[in-house]
Design a protein around this motif. Structure first.
Motif, PDB file in Angstrom:
ATOM      1  N   ARG A 195      33.335  -5.231  -4.192  1.00 53.64           N
ATOM      2  CA  ARG A 195      32.672  -4.235  -3.347  1.00 53.64           C
ATOM      3  C   ARG A 195      32.275  -3.019  -4.179  1.00 53.64           C
ATOM      4  O   ARG A 195      33.025  -2.557  -5.033  1.00 53.64           O
ATOM      5  CB  ARG A 195      33.581  -3.803  -2.197  1.00 53.64           C
TER       6      ARG A 195
ATOM      7  N   ASP B 239      22.625  -4.752  -4.262  1.00 57.26           N
ATOM      8  CA  ASP B 239      23.648  -5.780  -4.447  1.00 57.26           C
ATOM      9  C   ASP B 239      23.191  -6.795  -5.490  1.00 57.26           C
ATOM     10  O   ASP B 239      22.007  -7.158  -5.558  1.00 57.26           O
ATOM     11  CB  ASP B 239      23.931  -6.506  -3.125  1.00 57.26           C
TER      12      ASP B 239
ATOM     13  N   VAL C  53      31.399 -11.553  -0.578  1.00 58.83           N
ATOM     14  CA  VAL C  53      31.407 -10.339  -1.400  1.00 58.83           C
ATOM     15  C   VAL C  53      32.619 -10.401  -2.319  1.00 58.83           C
ATOM     16  O   VAL C  53      33.754 -10.221  -1.886  1.00 58.83           O
ATOM     17  CB  VAL C  53      31.444  -9.070  -0.522  1.00 58.83           C
TER      18      VAL C  53
ATOM     19  N   SER D 146      27.222  -4.106  -4.540  1.00 58.15           N
ATOM     20  CA  SER D 146      28.304  -5.086  -4.524  1.00 58.15           C
ATOM     21  C   SER D 146      27.877  -6.358  -5.250  1.00 58.15           C
ATOM     22  O   SER D 146      26.680  -6.600  -5.452  1.00 58.15           O
ATOM     23  CB  SER D 146      28.703  -5.428  -3.084  1.00 58.15           C
TER      24      SER D 146
ATOM     25  N   ALA E 173      31.289  -4.401  -9.708  1.00 59.28           N
ATOM     26  CA  ALA E 173      30.404  -3.760  -8.743  1.00 59.28           C
ATOM     27  C   ALA E 173      29.997  -2.386  -9.265  1.00 59.28           C
ATOM     28  O   ALA E 173      30.620  -1.831 -10.174  1.00 59.28           O
ATOM     29  CB  ALA E 173      31.101  -3.639  -7.393  1.00 59.28           C
TER      30      ALA E 173
END
Length: 428
Positions: free
Chosen positions: A120, A87, A117, A46, A15
């Motif tokens: 993170r 993301d 997810v 993420s 991430a």
């Protein structure tokens, strides 16, 4: 050229890091002492897993092995926060099991359409506007962003099928699947025609249907890696019912009873739980059968095992409808397709204590070395040229119990404490 079937892949995912908070002060004409107005850093992006119904293999992960989400942007003056990192969405086939590469524990079973997810993004750091107090009106320090999570994972595809067709190569599994469903597997009269699993939806009646998988032929020694069977035995794990196809024609000089027992022995060696899965024995190729004794011997053996037997000819479309109805009847009372529960327990986020750091006294007896990843982050947030920032650093170490730990180990006033590249004289 046919696309090869990829059902296992190892990838690294990371991430994004959070953006840094900024040190800034409000400056405007006719406004005296505008005060700190440094904005916060943005959140790192993420890494999110999403099921794509149009994917049937892990081929996309064969060449690209590293996936990194963008970092968050640093804060700005005028209390402006940095932009969050976008993301990173990774698409996987339905039925993909995500395992921790180091421990083999299951992190997530992507058997539904809920996004997950996996890593993170790091939280953005605070700007200096957060550190203003009545006694500290000009804070010249801010917090750095936190690093994003990182994982090495193994993606393992386990097909979501209600029924699995098992048996030796060239016994008619692909033909049976093509007859009872709209699937069009490759069919030929030689061993290992099927090199990867085929799926087909079998419609029984209005509102009644099930998914059937044609698993590549299993041979003796498959549980130990022989032939193709070892690579695809894992796909039977999710099947609620096994349809064991046996050639009773004798066209290849095989003994159907021995074939039945051999495949069951391979299932037992691979997984004791799998060997106990309900089975239907299918005596195939009855249209070219020359010796009825083979069928009778197989029927007696199936009765001993407690399995129903259906004699049919998939190629001639004889007896397949009765088989499909029996499968639907059994599936109506069997539990749903297995979903793997997560086994992986991520390390809980907690406050760092003095016990998380390492301490060492140098040979002269009056110099102490303190190390730890947490200290690197704290120091990156500290402006050592600013008195108030140094006092904040001192308070952070004291609150974490670092000084108390040093005192328990025998530090004395006047000793030198080295925290990475920063040295100071210890005073109680």
């Amino acid at each position: 050229m046919a696309t090869s079937f990829i059902d296992k892949a190892r990838i690294t995912v990371r991430a994004g890091n959070g953006g840094n908070g900024v040190v800034a002060f409000h400056r405007e004409k006719y406004v005296a002492a505008g005060g700190p107005d440094g904005g916060d850093g943005g959140r790192g992006g993420s890494v999110v897993l999403v099921v794509d119904d149009h994917m049937s293999t892990l081929m996309d992960f064969r060449y690209k092995r590293k996936y990194v989400a963008p970092n968050g942007a640093d804060g700005q003056g005028a209390r402006k926060s940095g932009k969050d990192g976008q993301d990173l969405v990774i698409k996987v086939p339905l039925g993909t099991v995500v395992r921790d590469a180091e421990t083999g524990e299951i992190i997530k079973d992507m058997s539904d359409h809920e996004p997950y997810v996996l890593c993170r993004g790091g939280r953005g750091g605070w700007g200096n506007m957060h550190f203003a107090t009545p006694t500290r009106q000009v804070p010249r320090f801010a917090k750095g962003g936190l690093p994003g999570e990182e994982h090495d994972v193994v993606l393992e595809l386990k097909l979501l099928a209600d029924v699995g067709l098992i048996g030796f190569p060239n016994v008619g599994k692909s033909t049976l699947l093509s007859v009872v469903s709209k699937a069009q597997p490759k069919i030929a009269n030689y061993h290992f025609t099927t090199l990867f699993p085929n799926l087909g939806v079998v419609y029984v009646d209005e509102g009644v249907s099930f998914v059937m998988a044609d698993i590549p032929g299993i041979i003796e020694g498959a549980s130990e890696g022989a032939g193709l069977g070892h690579d695809f035995l894992r796909h039977i794990d999710r099947c609620r019912l096994l349809v064991h196809v046996v050639d009773v024609s004798g066209s290849e000089g095989r003994d159907p009873v021995a074939d039945l027992d051999t495949i069951n022995a391979e299932l037992e060696q691979y997984s004791g739980e799998l060997a106990k899965r309900p089975q239907i024995v299918v005596a195939n190729k009855t249209d070219i059968m020359t010796d009825g004794e083979n069928l009778e011997r197989l029927r007696r053996r199936a009765e001993e095992l407690g399995c129903p037997l259906f004699a049919l000819s998939a190629a001639a479309h004889q007896g397949t409808r009765e088989l499909v109805k029996k499968i639907a009847e059994l599936l109506s009372v069997l539990p749903p397709v297995r979903v793997y529960e997560p086994e992986y327990v991520p390390q809980a986020r907690r406050e760092v204590t003095a016990e998380d750091l390492s301490y060492r006294r140098v040979e002269d007896g009056h110099t102490w070395l303190v190390d730890g990843a947490w200290l690197d982050r704290i120091m990156s947030n500290t402006n050592f040229s600013d008195y108030e920032s140094r006092m904040y650093f001192d308070k952070t170490l004291r609150d974490a119990g670092v000084f108390q730990k040093l005192e328990e180990m025998g530090v004395e006033d006047g000793d030198i404490v080295c925290v990475n590249d920063f040295e100071f004289e210890y005073q109680r």
